[in-house]
Design a protein around this motif. Structure first.
Motif, mmCIF file in Angstrom:
data_model
loop_
_atom_site.group_PDB
_atom_site.id
_atom_site.type_symbol
_atom_site.label_atom_id
_atom_site.label_comp_id
_atom_site.label_asym_id
_atom_site.label_seq_id
_atom_site.Cartn_x
_atom_site.Cartn_y
_atom_site.Cartn_z
ATOM 1 N N MET A 350 0.845 -1.189 0.000
ATOM 2 C CA MET A 350 0.000 0.000 0.000
ATOM 3 C C MET A 350 0.885 1.245 0.000
ATOM 4 O O MET A 350 0.550 2.248 -0.616
ATOM 5 C CB MET A 350 -0.844 -0.029 1.260
ATOM 6 C CG MET A 350 -2.060 0.819 1.241
ATOM 7 S SD MET A 350 -2.935 0.438 2.765
ATOM 8 C CE MET A 350 -4.297 1.515 2.595
ATOM 9 N N ARG A 642 -1.149 4.273 8.979
ATOM 10 C CA ARG A 642 -0.450 5.558 8.913
ATOM 11 C C ARG A 642 0.758 5.576 9.840
ATOM 12 O O ARG A 642 1.812 6.111 9.507
ATOM 13 C CB ARG A 642 -1.426 6.666 9.293
ATOM 14 C CG ARG A 642 -0.791 8.020 9.375
ATOM 15 C CD ARG A 642 -1.224 8.738 10.612
ATOM 16 N NE ARG A 642 -0.074 9.399 11.206
ATOM 17 C CZ ARG A 642 0.190 10.688 11.042
ATOM 18 N NH1 ARG A 642 -0.619 11.442 10.358
ATOM 19 N NH2 ARG A 642 1.246 11.210 11.589
ATOM 20 N N VAL B 51 -14.334 4.296 0.934
ATOM 21 C CA VAL B 51 -13.418 4.417 2.072
ATOM 22 C C VAL B 51 -12.858 5.833 2.152
ATOM 23 O O VAL B 51 -12.863 6.464 3.205
ATOM 24 C CB VAL B 51 -12.275 3.385 1.937
ATOM 25 C CG1 VAL B 51 -11.207 3.654 2.976
ATOM 26 C CG2 VAL B 51 -12.815 1.987 2.104
ATOM 27 N N ALA B 54 -15.402 8.284 3.297
ATOM 28 C CA ALA B 54 -15.795 8.169 4.709
ATOM 29 C C ALA B 54 -14.757 8.783 5.640
ATOM 30 O O ALA B 54 -15.065 9.079 6.782
ATOM 31 C CB ALA B 54 -16.004 6.700 5.063
ATOM 32 N N LEU B 55 -13.537 8.978 5.159
ATOM 33 C CA LEU B 55 -12.473 9.446 6.061
ATOM 34 C C LEU B 55 -12.797 10.758 6.769
ATOM 35 O O LEU B 55 -12.618 10.853 7.975
ATOM 36 C CB LEU B 55 -11.142 9.560 5.296
ATOM 37 C CG LEU B 55 -10.517 8.227 4.886
ATOM 38 C CD1 LEU B 55 -9.254 8.479 4.106
ATOM 39 C CD2 LEU B 55 -10.209 7.387 6.107
ATOM 40 N N SER B 58 -14.950 11.094 10.316
ATOM 41 C CA SER B 58 -14.625 10.736 11.698
ATOM 42 C C SER B 58 -14.699 11.920 12.654
ATOM 43 O O SER B 58 -14.989 11.747 13.819
ATOM 44 C CB SER B 58 -13.264 10.062 11.747
ATOM 45 O OG SER B 58 -12.376 10.732 10.910
ATOM 46 N N VAL B 61 -17.836 12.075 14.441
ATOM 47 C CA VAL B 61 -17.926 11.041 15.474
ATOM 48 C C VAL B 61 -17.171 11.481 16.726
ATOM 49 O O VAL B 61 -17.651 11.290 17.844
ATOM 50 C CB VAL B 61 -17.357 9.717 14.927
ATOM 51 C CG1 VAL B 61 -17.399 8.652 16.000
ATOM 52 C CG2 VAL B 61 -18.141 9.269 13.717
ATOM 53 N N GLY B 128 -4.387 3.493 -1.770
ATOM 54 C CA GLY B 128 -3.758 3.422 -0.458
ATOM 55 C C GLY B 128 -3.034 4.713 -0.127
ATOM 56 O O GLY B 128 -3.146 5.248 0.967
ATOM 57 N N LYS B 129 -2.328 5.233 -1.119
ATOM 58 C CA LYS B 129 -1.569 6.463 -0.881
ATOM 59 C C LYS B 129 -2.502 7.645 -0.663
ATOM 60 O O LYS B 129 -2.244 8.513 0.180
ATOM 61 C CB LYS B 129 -0.638 6.711 -2.060
ATOM 62 C CG LYS B 129 0.522 5.726 -2.005
ATOM 63 C CD LYS B 129 1.110 5.392 -3.332
ATOM 64 C CE LYS B 129 2.084 4.274 -3.167
ATOM 65 N NZ LYS B 129 2.005 3.249 -4.181
ATOM 66 N N ILE B 131 -5.384 7.524 0.648
ATOM 67 C CA ILE B 131 -5.926 7.397 2.004
ATOM 68 C C ILE B 131 -4.929 7.943 3.014
ATOM 69 O O ILE B 131 -5.280 8.723 3.906
ATOM 70 C CB ILE B 131 -6.258 5.924 2.303
ATOM 71 C CG1 ILE B 131 -7.459 5.480 1.481
ATOM 72 C CG2 ILE B 131 -6.529 5.718 3.781
ATOM 73 C CD1 ILE B 131 -7.764 4.016 1.563
ATOM 74 N N VAL B 132 -3.673 7.569 2.849
ATOM 75 C CA VAL B 132 -2.659 8.016 3.813
ATOM 76 C C VAL B 132 -2.553 9.538 3.823
ATOM 77 O O VAL B 132 -2.508 10.173 4.877
ATOM 78 C CB VAL B 132 -1.306 7.379 3.478
ATOM 79 C CG1 VAL B 132 -0.228 7.953 4.375
ATOM 80 C CG2 VAL B 132 -1.375 5.888 3.667
ATOM 81 N N VAL B 135 -5.339 10.965 5.714
ATOM 82 C CA VAL B 135 -5.319 10.651 7.145
ATOM 83 C C VAL B 135 -4.362 11.573 7.900
ATOM 84 O O VAL B 135 -4.532 11.823 9.087
ATOM 85 C CB VAL B 135 -4.952 9.163 7.330
ATOM 86 C CG1 VAL B 135 -4.594 8.867 8.762
ATOM 87 C CG2 VAL B 135 -6.112 8.296 6.913
ATOM 88 N N ILE B 136 -3.371 12.121 7.193
ATOM 89 C CA ILE B 136 -2.413 12.983 7.882
ATOM 90 C C ILE B 136 -3.124 14.166 8.542
ATOM 91 O O ILE B 136 -2.829 14.535 9.671
ATOM 92 C CB ILE B 136 -1.335 13.478 6.894
ATOM 93 C CG1 ILE B 136 -0.505 12.285 6.434
ATOM 94 C CG2 ILE B 136 -0.429 14.492 7.561
ATOM 95 C CD1 ILE B 136 0.510 12.622 5.395
ATOM 96 N N GLU B 138 -6.094 14.256 9.637
ATOM 97 C CA GLU B 138 -6.947 13.826 10.740
ATOM 98 C C GLU B 138 -6.194 13.811 12.061
ATOM 99 O O GLU B 138 -6.799 13.914 13.133
ATOM 100 C CB GLU B 138 -7.521 12.434 10.442
ATOM 101 C CG GLU B 138 -8.670 12.112 11.351
ATOM 102 C CD GLU B 138 -9.405 10.885 10.912
ATOM 103 O OE1 GLU B 138 -9.633 10.763 9.705
ATOM 104 O OE2 GLU B 138 -9.728 10.063 11.767
#
Lengths: 674, 157
Positions: A350, A642, B51, B54-55, B58, B61, B128-129, B131-132, B135-136, B138
């Motif tokens: 990934m 992460r 996915v 949805a990030l 959060s 939530v 995948g990348k 997503i990463v 996520v940073i 977040e």
């Protein structure tokens, strides 16, 4: 348990053996064939456009027929992962049988698709025309371009219903040379025809204008119907539409029959794709009239067996030899880990496959990912569900090796979450009062600190010192991972022969970080001597000041840049803080689960009847926990990932390797049973 | 109004859920509408796009979590307890902190997610990348959540 060493080889042989060799290579998927087409000076064979065309046709027909598939086939079953499970011989036989018929079936399906689209369009067109003509159903005259005569002028059209009275009064009251024929009403409008003597033309036109009269012009849409009455035309339209609908229905019946062949088409699709790759591969290599030669990458350890096999199979007429990779050429990367660790490979992939100077990080990230995921999801209930559902698919499903590894990863994740749930006391977000008594410690008393409520629970994240302990646990694990990362960097640099850099950078930092950990440990717990490690920290700092400036040319800059190098400690601090997310996400799962239970209790209690209340509560609990499960699972996965990618990989891993892509039979629809 | 601990606490809880919810709402909106556009061309990317979409959800939530914790802390579900003025202000600030952290990080994460969805639309393998990268951002919502959790949890009524 690492990167597989790959060897570049040169294979040469007589053309007579080419076909069989390629067939075997294609079946085994052992080699990645290197594109050397730029060396090709001899005959260049044309690409197989027909193969590509056939493949696209079959693909198109499969997509078209799929919605018409009535019988559930194997490919629909979740347990087969959408694949057709059969033996290779069966598949071969079916391709052989079906191959003869396939051309007709493909053609018929394509025609059917075309016709269905045509019928669809025609029906839509007729429906639109019908709707337009419908208000004129009772119009007594036939459809014409213009209804004016030598002495009269006519208008056909509509005004709003509210205007009807004024219209009649204004026009009929003006002169008896004006006649109005109202023939329809609908959707708030009245439809009519006005006929007037030519002398009244401008008056009538003005009056109609004032009333926002919308004139209808038959010549726009119905010029093909001149001379026929609207009623007749409408009748013809209806008949035509019914016929088209019937035709479409009977064609659909036929298409459903054709859909029976879907499985055969799927097999054929895979076979044709293989034929195409096999055909395409020859453009990558050198071929003369009698000889062929190609370069390829293969796992080093398979070299001996493979060369022996070549020797035996082709009586020495196909040779293989090891060659050096050419200048600037990077070997592709294949990673292979032991079963279990292999399921964590997708996480490495990934991010990126290891580059030329990297080590394979999979085995090192696996335990951390497992623990982090477990603490983030941290619920025994969710963990068990995840574990058993994945386990069921793993045991009873027929999946490829890669898919099974992925499922195994989920089993591990479920196991981690179960363990995390036990440690943190997460059971569907239940409080100790709500939980069944067999889960509870017998000597637990609410409100008294010292004993955790659930059996096996190490800390209670919501009470007393619990949150701080949890935070400490998260940071501690983070420190452990950072130290591992720095150490792996040392290992990697040593392996690559940068001894000086390896000792001066990662090792020096590793020493400092470790000493700081011990110092803090001594300060807070007193297990180790605080003063000793305080001195050690100072020594380590001194070492870094000396080593960090070593690349400066001017002597005065050496200590200065050494001191500046210490500034890097902030990077470690911020990395460490990042691990606090484990605690936050771990708490989140439990608290949201708790909130769902609470909501269910409150709303259920508000219902007028206890049975209704129970039903409502159950629905809220099921939906609420489903939602919490899905969201927590997603966060746990991406955030654990992460932490690997940014905090852990940041220390020692670059990535950027090209994946080893062997010459192999890609199976889109098939799954061969042995 | 600002002399009652319980009122301040409730305002704090509402702000946390409200602002963080807006942040997530905007974030998911931006990512979701981009994803819908990509889906028209490539429907088989649905799983991956879901996915990424949805990030940014959060943050809402987390806001909800702080709100419920705060309300549970002041005993709103169990009949209510005396809440001191100091405790009220603690919960209010925790709520504002979570709300603002969720609001801004949610909106911005939505933008990164939307850009990532564009990239995935061109090449599904970069999911995948993407997503990463998303996520940073977040991280900062999680830090907000962490501090708010610690504040709410440490309150003595």
């Amino acid at each position: 348990m690492a990167k597989v060493a790959l060897q570049k080889v040169l294979v040469t042989g007589f053309r007579t053996h080419y076909k069989i060799l390629m067939q075997e290579l294609h079946r085994s998927g052992l080699l990645e064939i290197v594109d050397t087409s730029d060396l090709n000076t001899g005959e260049v064979e044309t690409e197989d456009h027909f193969g590509a065309y056939d493949l696209a046709r079959i693909d198109g027909v499969i997509t078209f027929l799929k919605p018409y598939e009535t019988v559930k086939t194997q490919a629909d079953s979740m347990l087969s992962g959408g694949k057709l499970v059969m033996s290779e011989d069966d598949a071969k036989a079916r391709v052989k049988d079906f191959g003869v018929k396939s051309a007709d079936i493909l053609q018929e399906a394509e025609e059917a698709e075309e016709n269905l689209v045509r019928y669809e369009n025609e029906v839509a067109k007729i429906q639109k025309r019908r709707a337009e003509l419908e208000p004129f159903r009772l119009f007594k005259m036939s459809i014409e371009k213009d209804y004016s005569t030598e002495t009269t002028k006519s208008w056909v059209g509509s005004v709003a219903k509210a205007q009807q009275k004024t219209l009649m009064e204004d026009l009929l009251g003006e002169s008896n040379l004006i006649d109005i024929d109202i023939f329809a009403e609908g959707s708030g409008n009245v439809y009519f025809r006005v006929t007037a003597d030519k002398s009244m033309e401008s008056f009538v036109a003005d009056t109609l204008n004032e009333m926002r009269f919308e004139e209808y012009d038959f010549s726009m849409e119905f010029s093909d119907c001149y001379g026929k009455k609207p009623r007749e035309v409408l009748y013809a339209f209806e008949k035509e539409e019914t016929e088209l609908v019937e035709k479409r229905a009977s064609l659909e019946v036929r298409v459903r029959e054709l859909a029976v062949h879907l499985d055969d088409l799927r097999i054929l699709c895979d076979y044709n794709a293989w034929r195409k790759t096999k055909n395409d591969i020859q453009h990558k290599m050198l071929k003369t009239k009698n000889l062929f030669a190609f370069e390829a990458w293969m796992p080093k350890k398979s070299f001996d067996t493979f060369s022996v096999w070549l020797q035996n199979a082709f009586a020495g007429e196909v040779s293989i030899e090891k060659v050096e990779a050419s200048e600037g050429e990077e070997a592709p990367v294949l990673i292979k880990n032991k079963r279990g660790f292999a399921s964590f490979e997708p996480i490495t992939e990934m991010f990126a496959l290891p580059g030329a100077k990297d080590i394979d990080p999979t085995a090192y990230l696996a335990p951390f990912f497992f623990i982090f995921f477990g603490l983030c999801l941290s619920d025994v209930g969710y963990g068990l569900i995840l574990m058993f559902v994945s386990l069921w698919f793993l045991l009873f499903g027929k999946f490829s090796r890669t898919a099974k590894d992925g499922l195994l990863l989920l089993v591990f994740c479920g196991l981690g979450a179960t363990l995390g749930g036990i440690i943190l006391g997460g059971y569907f977000g239940m409080t100790p009062e709500q939980a069944p008594s067999f889960l509870l410690n017998s000597d637990f008393v609410a409100g008294v600190e010292g004993v955790t409520p659930f059996i096996g629970q190490l800390l209670d994240p919501m009470a007393g010192q619990g949150p701080i302990l949890f935070l400490g646990l998260a940071m501690g694990l983070g420190m452990l991972q950072l130290l591992t990362g720095v150490f792996l960097d040392f290992y990697r640099q040593m392996k690559n022969g940068n001894y000086m850099d390896a000792v001066c950078d990662p090792l020096a930092w590793f020493f400092l970080l470790l000493m700081i950990v011990f110092w803090l440990l001594g300060k807070t717990t007193g297990f180790v001597s605080e003063s000793l490690f305080q001195t050690m920290v100072l020594i380590a700092t001194g070492i870094l000041v000396i080593t960090q400036g070593r690349k400066q040319k001017i002597w005065i800059l050496k200590p200065l840049s050494g001191i500046l190098g210490l500034y890097n400690i902030t990077a470690y601090v911020s990395d460490l803080l990042s691990y606090s997310r484990i605690m936050a996400l771990g708490l989140a799962t439990g608290v949201i689960g708790f909130a769902m239970n609470l909501t269910a209790g409150i709303l259920g209690g508000m219902m007028p009847h206890p049975v209704l209340g129970f039903v409502v509560a159950v629905i809220i609990v099921v939906c609420g926990h489903g939602l919490n499960f899905a969201l927590s699972l997603l966060s746990a996965f991406v955030h654990s990932g992460r932490l690997q990618f940014i905090e852990f990989f940041g220390k020692f891993y670059e990535g950027g390797g090209r994946k080893f892509e062997p010459f192999i039979r890609e199976k889109k629809y098939l799954f061969f049973r042995n | 109004m600002f002399e009652s601990g319980i009122v301040l606490s409730i305002i704090g809880a509402v702000i946390a859920a409200f602002l963080a919810g807006i942040g997530s709402g905007f974030g998911v909106y931006m990512a979701g509408s981009k994803a819908a556009g990509v889906l028209a061309e490539k429907p088989d990317l649905f799983g991956k796009l879901l996915v990424i979409t949805a990030l940014p959800g959060s943050q809402g939530v987390y806001g909800l979590l702080i709100a419920i914790l705060a309300l549970a802390k002041i005993g709103l579900f169990s009949g209510g307890a005396e809440v001191s003025l100091i405790a009220g202000y603690q919960i209010l600030w925790a709520g504002i902190l979570m709300g603002l952290a969720g609001l801004f990080s949610g909106v911005l994460q939505g933008r990164v997610a939307a850009a990532g969805i564009g990239a995935v639309g061109k090449d599904g393998s970069v999911a995948g990348k993407a997503i990463v990268l998303s996520v940073i951002i977040e991280t900062y919502a999680i830090f907000g959540l962490l501090v708010a959790l610690l504040v709410v949890n440490s309150i003595q009524l």
